[in-house]
Design a protein around this motif. Structure first.
Motif, mmCIF file in Angstrom:
data_model
loop_
_atom_site.group_PDB
_atom_site.id
_atom_site.type_symbol
_atom_site.label_atom_id
_atom_site.label_comp_id
_atom_site.label_asym_id
_atom_site.label_seq_id
_atom_site.Cartn_x
_atom_site.Cartn_y
_atom_site.Cartn_z
ATOM 1 N N HIS A 235 0.839 -1.205 0.000
ATOM 2 C CA HIS A 235 0.000 0.000 0.000
ATOM 3 C C HIS A 235 0.873 1.254 0.000
ATOM 4 N N CYS A 236 1.894 1.262 0.845
ATOM 5 C CA CYS A 236 2.776 2.440 0.933
ATOM 6 C C CYS A 236 3.529 2.641 -0.382
ATOM 7 N N LEU A 237 4.030 1.556 -0.956
ATOM 8 C CA LEU A 237 4.732 1.660 -2.235
ATOM 9 C C LEU A 237 3.807 2.254 -3.295
ATOM 10 N N ASN A 238 2.560 1.782 -3.334
ATOM 11 C CA ASN A 238 1.578 2.330 -4.280
ATOM 12 C C ASN A 238 1.425 3.835 -4.097
ATOM 13 N N ILE A 239 1.205 4.236 -2.862
ATOM 14 C CA ILE A 239 0.961 5.656 -2.570
ATOM 15 C C ILE A 239 2.170 6.499 -2.974
ATOM 16 N N TRP A 240 3.363 6.054 -2.617
ATOM 17 C CA TRP A 240 4.557 6.829 -2.965
ATOM 18 C C TRP A 240 4.731 6.926 -4.482
ATOM 19 N N VAL A 242 2.301 6.743 -6.755
ATOM 20 C CA VAL A 242 1.256 7.627 -7.276
ATOM 21 C C VAL A 242 1.605 9.084 -6.968
ATOM 22 N N ASN A 243 2.133 9.319 -5.780
ATOM 23 C CA ASN A 243 2.574 10.660 -5.403
ATOM 24 C C ASN A 243 3.660 11.161 -6.373
ATOM 25 N N ALA A 244 4.569 10.255 -6.733
ATOM 26 C CA ALA A 244 5.619 10.632 -7.689
ATOM 27 C C ALA A 244 5.008 11.028 -9.028
ATOM 28 N N VAL A 245 4.026 10.265 -9.503
ATOM 29 C CA VAL A 245 3.371 10.592 -10.781
ATOM 30 C C VAL A 245 2.666 11.951 -10.684
ATOM 31 N N VAL A 255 14.277 14.331 -12.927
ATOM 32 C CA VAL A 255 14.665 13.403 -11.866
ATOM 33 C C VAL A 255 13.735 13.553 -10.670
ATOM 34 N N VAL A 256 13.363 12.418 -10.076
ATOM 35 C CA VAL A 256 12.647 12.420 -8.801
ATOM 36 C C VAL A 256 13.563 11.785 -7.759
ATOM 37 N N VAL A 257 13.904 12.531 -6.728
ATOM 38 C CA VAL A 257 14.800 12.035 -5.678
ATOM 39 C C VAL A 257 13.991 11.700 -4.433
ATOM 40 N N PHE A 258 14.103 10.451 -3.973
ATOM 41 C CA PHE A 258 13.450 10.057 -2.724
ATOM 42 C C PHE A 258 14.461 10.079 -1.585
ATOM 43 N N GLY A 259 14.107 10.740 -0.494
ATOM 44 C CA GLY A 259 14.968 10.761 0.676
ATOM 45 C C GLY A 259 14.215 10.324 1.913
ATOM 46 N N GLY A 275 8.988 1.342 -11.901
ATOM 47 C CA GLY A 275 8.072 0.588 -12.757
ATOM 48 C C GLY A 275 6.746 1.323 -12.913
ATOM 49 N N HIS A 276 6.250 1.854 -11.816
ATOM 50 C CA HIS A 276 4.968 2.559 -11.856
ATOM 51 C C HIS A 276 5.072 3.829 -12.699
ATOM 52 N N VAL A 277 6.155 4.571 -12.519
ATOM 53 C CA VAL A 277 6.344 5.801 -13.283
ATOM 54 C C VAL A 277 6.430 5.484 -14.780
ATOM 55 N N ARG A 278 7.148 4.394 -15.099
ATOM 56 C CA ARG A 278 7.315 4.015 -16.508
ATOM 57 C C ARG A 278 5.962 3.730 -17.150
ATOM 58 N N THR A 279 5.053 3.097 -16.412
ATOM 59 C CA THR A 279 3.773 2.713 -17.009
ATOM 60 C C THR A 279 2.665 3.747 -16.803
ATOM 61 N N HIS A 280 2.803 4.626 -15.823
ATOM 62 C CA HIS A 280 1.693 5.518 -15.485
ATOM 63 C C HIS A 280 1.918 6.999 -15.758
ATOM 64 N N ALA A 281 3.159 7.463 -15.773
ATOM 65 C CA ALA A 281 3.372 8.909 -15.978
ATOM 66 C C ALA A 281 3.235 9.235 -17.458
ATOM 67 N N TRP A 282 2.647 10.386 -17.740
ATOM 68 C CA TRP A 282 2.453 10.820 -19.131
ATOM 69 C C TRP A 282 3.599 11.758 -19.495
ATOM 70 N N THR A 283 4.649 11.163 -20.025
ATOM 71 C CA THR A 283 5.854 11.937 -20.337
ATOM 72 C C THR A 283 6.368 11.488 -21.695
ATOM 73 N N ARG A 284 5.808 12.081 -22.737
ATOM 74 C CA ARG A 284 6.189 11.694 -24.090
ATOM 75 C C ARG A 284 7.673 11.915 -24.384
ATOM 76 N N TRP A 285 8.278 12.839 -23.679
ATOM 77 C CA TRP A 285 9.669 13.204 -23.960
ATOM 78 C C TRP A 285 10.655 12.127 -23.531
ATOM 79 N N GLY A 286 10.227 11.206 -22.636
ATOM 80 C CA GLY A 286 11.124 10.203 -22.083
ATOM 81 C C GLY A 286 10.661 9.801 -20.701
ATOM 82 N N ILE A 287 11.504 9.151 -19.926
ATOM 83 C CA ILE A 287 11.099 8.686 -18.600
ATOM 84 C C ILE A 287 11.946 9.357 -17.525
ATOM 85 N N PRO A 288 11.276 10.042 -16.585
ATOM 86 C CA PRO A 288 12.048 10.699 -15.522
ATOM 87 C C PRO A 288 12.812 9.647 -14.702
ATOM 88 N N ARG A 289 14.022 9.987 -14.338
ATOM 89 C CA ARG A 289 14.835 9.094 -13.497
ATOM 90 C C ARG A 289 14.310 9.147 -12.066
#
Lengths: 315, 315
Positions: A235-240, A242-245, A255-259, A275-289
């Motif tokens: 559940h926590c992984l999901n939330i984090w 989704v929050n990143a997206v 870049v998204v940095v988790f601390g 994995g979630h960002v790769r499949t869920h974020a709408w970023t035609r330019w590429g994939i944020p690190r």
């Protein structure tokens, strides 16, 4: 550039002397039982003097003092606008006066997550990147963003530092901020115990007898196969993720940095979020690190030089 | 300043001649069955020429052409980065060349919601306000933000224009963008029919026999006491209000402007969103104003002068 640096955490105050991207010396000062920030100032002064001496530099050689503060801060006028039940007297303290009297130095104060982002961007995981989102997982969820090389601050100094208060589950848990379903209400240190206790099967879980329910206990129990711990961890992984997206869609970062302390389990967290960002974020330019902070507890201290170097209206 | 202005909507292309904050003349061009943008260019040219003539001005007297486009656009280099199943040939069209050949004018192209925000900020509901969030409720949910007087664009030109793609219900509906639980997937024109049909009791609702399920039908049925319509309307109001809070937390605005056809029911929508923002947004400085767009279909056209006046690298 040479600077004095303070990072005011919930239980400790980090004190440092930094030269550019290098920490010449640092010390941590227990603040857990302190009744006020004012009562700590003499000890902070003492610790900074000792650090200066041990580092072989002088206050006169420094360019200023930078403070990371856990709350809403307007660096432009040096005002603390909102505290989070810690150092509540800071709103009325004249810290600039203290800095001048004790060290003859100018002072800048900024939100602590923004300071951590500055540190990671200047000397850590996002070095040289101009578009960065930072998410700090701890008692709460801190947020900060940099766009086109500038910290996102906004009209009332609260933009991006409410990154943990994106409502991701609008029928979810009530948040301490007044909102419902914020990432922080769904998966942070303070909200975790209730979530664990409300998970079906809790009474048979190893967590039922744990002295304290925190992310370390949770991830350890999940690793040992505890079903409740596993479900809550997921559940926590999901939330984090989704929050990143949400923050990627808001700020368009590279870049998204988790601390935060829970990043001791960076392997589990990063691979899921990536994995979630790769499949869920709408970023035609590429994939944020997606990556882990590199500077740990020193990130905010190392934000001192970029903060003091910034072209701002007044010190 | 005098300018030509185009607003490329899904079914119509708005054409205008504007002088500062005043629309000297405008016309709407049906584009529903157009197979390409290229095939429409001759008619657009003709309409603009007629408008110039009728307004008593000349192309030579104009400072440029501004285009609002439904997709991700980088105004800095004039590139259309992503279309939304409409005018897909626009990515390869040399619109700058067209503007120079036909009118001898420079051209700037920007996302349509950003253009609408510029229009409302220059001549409408958010006149003179430096920190604005715009949410346009239509087939999709468009978003735009201005912070400290500047449009929020970001590294890849997609910041803030994904305002309708904040995940507010992370276990909710699949969105066309690839994400789950976006505001747009939960409460927009395209997602509405499915949501209505999946609501318990649908077969007994007046909506079951409606020729088309759109917001107008929905709000009308709700007003007549249809229970399914009432429930779905309430769901949509919730989502829009939560979306507003997400964007307030992200961009720290003074004003949130709602636009789009459904704002014919502005009374119902604004009073609900206002109440939700008052109780749920974390804004110690005060309460952001929530209001309806004032310029209707002309907002994007009136964004021409502020867009062309902006200090950008190149035309």
């Amino acid at each position: 550039m040479l600077a004095l640096s303070l990072d005011m955490g919930g239980t400790h105050i980090g004190c440092g002397v930094v030269r550019d991207n290098e920490l010449l010396g640092s010390a941590s000062l227990d603040s857990e039982r302190a009744r006020s920030l004012e009562s700590l100032l003499p000890r902070i002064t003492e610790v900074l003097r000792t650090l200066l001496k041990d580092s072989g530099v002088t206050a006169e050689g420094c360019d200023g003092i930078a403070i990371g503060f856990p709350g809403i801060v307007d660096v432009r006028n040096g005002r603390i606008l909102s505290t989070l039940k810690k150092y509540e007297d800071a709103i009325d303290l004249d810290l600039k006066q203290w800095a001048i009297e004790q060290f003859g130095l100018g002072l800048r104060i900024e939100n602590d997550a923004r300071m951590a982002l500055l540190g990671e961007q200047y000397a850590g995981a996002a070095q040289g990147v101009q578009d960065v989102v930072m998410i700090t997982l701890g008692t709460g969820i801190g947020g900060a963003a940099m766009m086109l090389g500038k910290l996102v601050r906004g009209a009332h100094a609260q933009a991006a530092c409410l990154g943990g208060h994106m409502p991701v589950n609008y029928r979810g848990q009530k948040c301490a901020c007044g909102n419902v379903g914020c990432a922080e209400a769904e998966a942070s240190g303070w909200s975790l115990p209730r979530i664990v206790r409300e998970t079906p099967g809790f009474d048979k879980s190893s967590l039922a007898s744990a002295a304290q329910i925190d992310f370390q206990t949770l991830f350890a129990a999940a690793r040992k196969g505890d079903a409740v711990a596993g479900a809550v961890q997921q559940h926590c992984l999901n939330i984090w993720a989704v929050n990143a997206v949400a923050l990627i869609h808001a700020y368009d970062p590279e870049v998204v940095v988790f601390g935060g302390g829970v990043m001791q389990s960076a392997d589990v967290i990063l691979s899921f979020v990536e994995g979630h960002v790769r499949t869920h974020a709408w970023t035609r330019w590429g994939i944020p690190r997606v990556c882990a902070a590199m500077l740990g507890g020193n990130a905010a201290l190392l934000g001192a030089v970029p903060l003091l170097s910034e072209n701002l209206p007044t010190l």
